[in-house]
Design a protein around this motif. Structure first.
Motif, PDB file in Angstrom:
ATOM      1  N   GLU A  29       0.823  -1.189  -0.064  1.00 51.67           N
ATOM      2  CA  GLU A  29       0.059  -0.041   0.210  1.00 51.67           C
ATOM      3  C   GLU A  29       0.875   1.231   0.011  1.00 51.67           C
ATOM      4  N   LEU A  30       1.913   1.135   0.790  1.00 51.37           N
ATOM      5  CA  LEU A  30       2.840   2.390   0.833  1.00 51.37           C
ATOM      6  C   LEU A  30       3.570   2.698  -0.515  1.00 51.37           C
ATOM      7  N   VAL A  31       3.841   1.626  -1.010  1.00 49.07           N
ATOM      8  CA  VAL A  31       4.604   1.673  -2.693  1.00 49.07           C
ATOM      9  C   VAL A  31       3.456   2.435  -3.506  1.00 49.07           C
ATOM     10  N   GLY A  32       2.033   1.947  -3.294  1.00 49.95           N
ATOM     11  CA  GLY A  32       1.102   2.517  -4.158  1.00 49.95           C
ATOM     12  C   GLY A  32       0.954   4.067  -3.915  1.00 49.95           C
ATOM     13  N   ILE A  33       1.172   4.417  -2.679  1.00 49.79           N
ATOM     14  CA  ILE A  33       0.919   5.899  -2.234  1.00 49.79           C
ATOM     15  C   ILE A  33       2.156   6.492  -2.790  1.00 49.79           C
ATOM     16  N   TYR A  34       3.240   5.911  -2.837  1.00 50.50           N
ATOM     17  CA  TYR A  34       4.496   6.340  -3.555  1.00 50.50           C
ATOM     18  C   TYR A  34       4.312   6.772  -4.838  1.00 50.50           C
ATOM     19  N   LYS A  35       3.966   5.635  -5.602  1.00 48.54           N
ATOM     20  CA  LYS A  35       3.683   5.685  -7.050  1.00 48.54           C
ATOM     21  C   LYS A  35       2.622   6.634  -7.347  1.00 48.54           C
ATOM     22  N   LYS A  36       1.828   7.054  -6.781  1.00 49.72           N
ATOM     23  CA  LYS A  36       0.869   8.205  -6.771  1.00 49.72           C
ATOM     24  C   LYS A  36       1.496   9.630  -6.718  1.00 49.72           C
ATOM     25  N   GLY A  37       2.877   9.558  -6.133  1.00 51.91           N
ATOM     26  CA  GLY A  37       3.383  10.858  -6.157  1.00 51.91           C
ATOM     27  C   GLY A  37       2.959  11.714  -4.809  1.00 51.91           C
ATOM     28  N   ASN A  38       2.728  10.949  -3.934  1.00 52.94           N
ATOM     29  CA  ASN A  38       1.910  11.413  -2.477  1.00 52.94           C
ATOM     30  C   ASN A  38       2.962  11.497  -1.330  1.00 52.94           C
ATOM     31  N   ILE A  39       4.093  10.620  -1.525  1.00 53.92           N
ATOM     32  CA  ILE A  39       5.023  10.553  -0.541  1.00 53.92           C
ATOM     33  C   ILE A  39       6.472  10.675  -1.301  1.00 53.92           C
ATOM     34  N   ASN A  40       7.489  11.134  -0.447  1.00 53.38           N
ATOM     35  CA  ASN A  40       8.792  11.212  -0.979  1.00 53.38           C
ATOM     36  C   ASN A  40       9.745  10.437   0.310  1.00 53.38           C
ATOM     37  N   PHE A  41      10.545   9.344  -0.192  1.00 54.28           N
ATOM     38  CA  PHE A  41      11.298   8.730   0.688  1.00 54.28           C
ATOM     39  C   PHE A  41      12.867   9.386   0.656  1.00 54.28           C
ATOM     40  N   SER A  42      13.237  10.342   0.080  1.00 52.23           N
ATOM     41  CA  SER A  42      14.491  10.708  -0.132  1.00 52.23           C
ATOM     42  C   SER A  42      15.014  11.204   1.191  1.00 52.23           C
ATOM     43  N   GLU A  43      14.309  11.755   2.151  1.00 57.38           N
ATOM     44  CA  GLU A  43      14.924  12.117   3.328  1.00 57.38           C
ATOM     45  C   GLU A  43      14.746  10.894   4.490  1.00 57.38           C
ATOM     46  N   VAL A  44      14.044   9.977   4.170  1.00 59.19           N
ATOM     47  CA  VAL A  44      13.522   9.010   5.023  1.00 59.19           C
ATOM     48  C   VAL A  44      14.871   8.009   5.473  1.00 59.19           C
ATOM     49  N   VAL A  45      14.755   7.835   6.889  1.00 57.53           N
ATOM     50  CA  VAL A  45      15.998   6.860   7.341  1.00 57.53           C
ATOM     51  C   VAL A  45      15.019   5.632   7.883  1.00 57.53           C
ATOM     52  N   THR A  46      15.793   4.544   7.567  1.00 52.57           N
ATOM     53  CA  THR A  46      14.991   3.390   8.167  1.00 52.57           C
ATOM     54  C   THR A  46      15.848   2.492   9.103  1.00 52.57           C
ATOM     55  N   PHE A  47      15.339   1.727  10.113  1.00 50.82           N
ATOM     56  CA  PHE A  47      16.087   0.634  11.058  1.00 50.82           C
ATOM     57  C   PHE A  47      15.229  -0.450  11.099  1.00 50.82           C
ATOM     58  N   ASN A  48      15.800  -1.599  10.437  1.00 51.64           N
ATOM     59  CA  ASN A  48      14.848  -2.853  10.740  1.00 51.64           C
ATOM     60  C   ASN A  48      15.193  -3.281  11.990  1.00 51.64           C
ATOM     61  N   LEU A  49      14.217  -4.000  12.323  1.00 50.74           N
ATOM     62  CA  LEU A  49      14.214  -4.689  13.818  1.00 50.74           C
ATOM     63  C   LEU A  49      15.321  -5.874  13.899  1.00 50.74           C
ATOM     64  N   ASP A  50      15.615  -6.550  12.861  1.00 49.69           N
ATOM     65  CA  ASP A  50      16.212  -7.833  13.018  1.00 49.69           C
ATOM     66  C   ASP A  50      16.877  -8.142  11.630  1.00 49.69           C
ATOM     67  N   GLU A  51      17.699  -9.286  11.939  1.00 50.90           N
ATOM     68  CA  GLU A  51      18.212 -10.015  10.656  1.00 50.90           C
ATOM     69  C   GLU A  51      18.743 -11.361  11.332  1.00 50.90           C
ATOM     70  N   TYR A  52      18.718 -12.533  10.511  1.00 48.38           N
ATOM     71  CA  TYR A  52      19.118 -13.667  10.825  1.00 48.38           C
ATOM     72  C   TYR A  52      20.695 -13.711  10.983  1.00 48.38           C
ATOM     73  N   TYR A  53      21.191 -14.304  12.035  1.00 43.65           N
ATOM     74  CA  TYR A  53      22.733 -14.356  12.226  1.00 43.65           C
ATOM     75  C   TYR A  53      23.171 -15.434  11.246  1.00 43.65           C
ATOM     76  N   GLY A  54      24.125 -15.070  10.286  1.00 41.14           N
ATOM     77  CA  GLY A  54      24.928 -15.970   9.596  1.00 41.14           C
ATOM     78  C   GLY A  54      24.404 -15.790   8.117  1.00 41.14           C
ATOM     79  N   LEU A  55      23.214 -14.991   7.872  1.00 43.55           N
ATOM     80  CA  LEU A  55      22.877 -14.798   6.434  1.00 43.55           C
ATOM     81  C   LEU A  55      23.355 -13.568   5.932  1.00 43.55           C
ATOM     82  N   ASP A  56      24.096 -13.743   4.637  1.00 47.39           N
ATOM     83  CA  ASP A  56      24.547 -12.923   3.728  1.00 47.39           C
ATOM     84  C   ASP A  56      23.243 -11.931   3.320  1.00 47.39           C
TER      85      ASP A  56
END
Ligand code: F6R
Length: 242
Positions: free
Chosen positions: A46-73
């Motif tokens: 849905e967020l990608v849909g809103i972006y594609k309509k030109g309603n939001i801009n991620f150029s300044e947005v910063v993201t941090f993911n919660l987690d990652e599997y240990y050992g996976l590239d």
């Protein structure tokens, strides 16, 4: 806690995407905490849909993911890095240097965890943290009996979680047994929290998270202590709250 019950997964996803979109509109350099798993996929679409309509801009947005599997590239198709690219990052104009996911292949886990916390702090803290919830009440990979004061750390996954996540792997033996995850304290430091749950299989956990006592046995129950939590669930996940 603000509880929003939507008719179904589609409506839940739209609601969550609208909240994230308005966060970005109000603060274009927002710091978003992101989750993987099945639940947020609709929200990202849905967020990608809103972006594609030109309603939001991620150029300044910063993201941090919660987690990652240990050992996976990051190039491994089961890695959360791969997941995030597939469902969100490659569809939007976010800068690669603004994307943060714990490095599952680090040679020095303690350093990686400390550095992750430093990077969150340097970015000004997380404005809004998106969460799913495991059937055992985990958030991030903070499994039952977690220490509430933990920051980003290496966790050993529960049998339940390994079983649940084996659906994404060729066999259960291929599921990593450890992950690097933000801790409960990292999550609790976010200014706002948005937790999503869909389906009857999450209803008991949702009931206990909202109505039960605050206990490390159900890590998500700690969210009762956070001043700004929005829970969006569909009717199936809300069934026991009536
Ligand atoms: C994912 C994560 C996990 C999931 C949880 C629910 O980054 O940290 O806590 O949110 O396992 O997963 P799903 O949505 O697949 O039921």
């Amino acid at each position: 806690m603000r509880i929003i019950v939507e008719k179904d997964y589609k409506e839940l996803s739209k609601k969550a995407a609208n909240i994230l979109a308005s966060q970005i509109i109000l603060k274009p350099d927002s710091v978003l905490g992101l989750a993987t798993g099945s639940t947020p996929i609709g929200t990202y679409e849905e967020l990608v849909g809103i972006y594609k309509k030109g309603n939001i801009n991620f150029s300044e947005v910063v993201t941090f993911n919660l987690d990652e599997y240990y050992g996976l590239d990051s190039s491994n198709q089961q890695s959360y890095y791969y997941f995030m690219n597939k469902y969100l990052f490659r569809h939007i104009n976010i800068k690669t240097e603004n994307i943060h996911i714990p490095n599952g292949r680090t040679k020095d886990v303690d350093l990686e965890c400390r550095d992750y916390e430093e990077r969150i702090k340097a970015a000004g803290g997380i404005d809004i943290q998106l969460l799913g919830i495991g059937r055992n009440g985990h958030i991030g990979f903070n499994e039952p009996d977690v220490k509430f004061e933990a920051l980003t750390h290496l966790v050993t996954l529960d049998e339940d979680t390994i079983k649940a996540n084996s659906r994404f792997f060729p066999s259960i033996e291929d599921v990593p047994k450890q992950a690097i995850s933000m801790g409960i304290k990292t999550i609790m430091r976010s200014k706002k929290i948005l937790l999503l749950a869909s389906g009857r299989q999450k209803s008991q956990t949702i009931y206990e998270m909202i109505k039960g006592k605050i206990t490390p046995k159900l890590p998500a129950s700690v969210l009762q202590l956070h001043p700004d939590v929005t829970v969006i669930i569909d009717e199936e996940a809300a069934i026991l709250l009536k």
